[in-house]
Enzyme design. Structure first.
Site, PDB file in Angstrom:
ATOM      1  N   THR A 195      -4.713   5.627  -2.731  1.00 34.05           N
ATOM      2  CA  THR A 195      -5.491   4.807  -1.827  1.00 34.05           C
ATOM      3  C   THR A 195      -4.526   4.281  -0.771  1.00 34.05           C
ATOM      4  O   THR A 195      -3.518   3.657  -1.108  1.00 34.05           O
ATOM      5  CB  THR A 195      -6.162   3.639  -2.579  1.00 34.05           C
ATOM      6  OG1 THR A 195      -6.978   4.174  -3.626  1.00 34.05           O
ATOM      7  CG2 THR A 195      -7.021   2.809  -1.636  1.00 34.05           C
ATOM      8  N   ILE A 196      -4.832   4.578   0.490  1.00 31.80           N
ATOM      9  CA  ILE A 196      -3.954   4.201   1.601  1.00 31.80           C
ATOM     10  C   ILE A 196      -4.801   3.571   2.707  1.00 31.80           C
ATOM     11  O   ILE A 196      -6.020   3.726   2.723  1.00 31.80           O
ATOM     12  CB  ILE A 196      -3.173   5.410   2.161  1.00 31.80           C
ATOM     13  CG1 ILE A 196      -4.117   6.462   2.743  1.00 31.80           C
ATOM     14  CG2 ILE A 196      -2.275   6.023   1.086  1.00 31.80           C
ATOM     15  CD1 ILE A 196      -3.445   7.612   3.455  1.00 31.80           C
ATOM     16  N   MET A 229       0.857  -1.141   0.000  1.00 28.77           N
ATOM     17  CA  MET A 229       0.000   0.000   0.000  1.00 28.77           C
ATOM     18  C   MET A 229       0.909   1.210   0.000  1.00 28.77           C
ATOM     19  O   MET A 229       1.969   1.139   0.569  1.00 28.77           O
ATOM     20  CB  MET A 229      -0.877  -0.217   1.180  1.00 28.77           C
ATOM     21  CG  MET A 229      -1.549   0.760   2.075  1.00 28.77           C
ATOM     22  SD  MET A 229      -0.960   2.261   2.676  1.00 28.77           S
ATOM     23  CE  MET A 229       0.277   1.874   3.825  1.00 28.77           C
ATOM     24  N   PRO A 230       0.683   2.233  -0.656  1.00 28.78           N
ATOM     25  CA  PRO A 230      -0.524   2.722  -1.312  1.00 28.78           C
ATOM     26  C   PRO A 230      -0.620   2.319  -2.793  1.00 28.78           C
ATOM     27  O   PRO A 230       0.343   1.851  -3.376  1.00 28.78           O
ATOM     28  CB  PRO A 230      -0.372   4.234  -1.197  1.00 28.78           C
ATOM     29  CG  PRO A 230       1.096   4.452  -1.290  1.00 28.78           C
ATOM     30  CD  PRO A 230       1.709   3.270  -0.575  1.00 28.78           C
ATOM     31  N   LEU A 231      -1.795   2.548  -3.346  1.00 31.13           N
ATOM     32  CA  LEU A 231      -1.991   2.482  -4.789  1.00 31.13           C
ATOM     33  C   LEU A 231      -2.170   3.922  -5.243  1.00 31.13           C
ATOM     34  O   LEU A 231      -3.072   4.616  -4.769  1.00 31.13           O
ATOM     35  CB  LEU A 231      -3.223   1.649  -5.144  1.00 31.13           C
ATOM     36  CG  LEU A 231      -3.638   1.677  -6.618  1.00 31.13           C
ATOM     37  CD1 LEU A 231      -2.532   1.107  -7.502  1.00 31.13           C
ATOM     38  CD2 LEU A 231      -4.942   0.926  -6.815  1.00 31.13           C
TER      39      LEU A 231
END
Length: 129
Positions: free
Chosen positions: A72-73, A1-3
């Site tokens: 996104t996280i 992550m992230p994305l």
């Protein structure tokens, strides 16, 4: 992550777009402790008609050079940490690539850790704190 998704005009070169990705990754490593090699990014360059933005919003004047950064996280960062992340990403893009600060648009999406699968159909972060 992230994305991380990065969207920008195709007036920016592929090299420029890749540099934006590198900067975002490096700042996220410094500011929110993203692990080494945790670099999942989708970088898309668009025709000018595909980026529909206002001339201004909240007193900020935008140009065709706008860069959208959406990450996104996992949940868990404070407002202060997020503010520092935004400032550091913007500052690095301005300093390194000469981007106008007004053209750095950042959005974070926070999800629970069980919403990640990095492969093998497994939920790698589900049982980790």
């Amino acid at each position: 992550m992230p994305l991380v998704r990065i969207d920008l005009s195709n007036k920016h070169s592929e090299s420029f777009a890749r540099q934006v990705g590198d900067i975002v990754y490096n700042v996220m490593r410094e500011q929110i402790n993203v692990p080494e090699d945790d670099k999942f990014q989708i970088i898309t360059r668009h025709d000018s008609m595909e980026l529909n933005i206002p001339k201004s919003y909240l007193g900020i004047e935008y140009s065709e050079g706008i860069i959208f950064i959406q990450a996104t996280i996992s949940f868990g960062r404070t407002v202060e940490v997020k503010k520092n992340l935004y400032k550091a990403i913007c500052g690095s893009l301005v300093q390194t690539l000469g981007v106008r600060p007004q053209d750095v648009f950042i959005n974070l999406l926070e999800v629970d850790k069980e919403n990640w699968s990095f492969g093998n159909g497994e939920m790698q972060y589900a049982d980790k704190d």
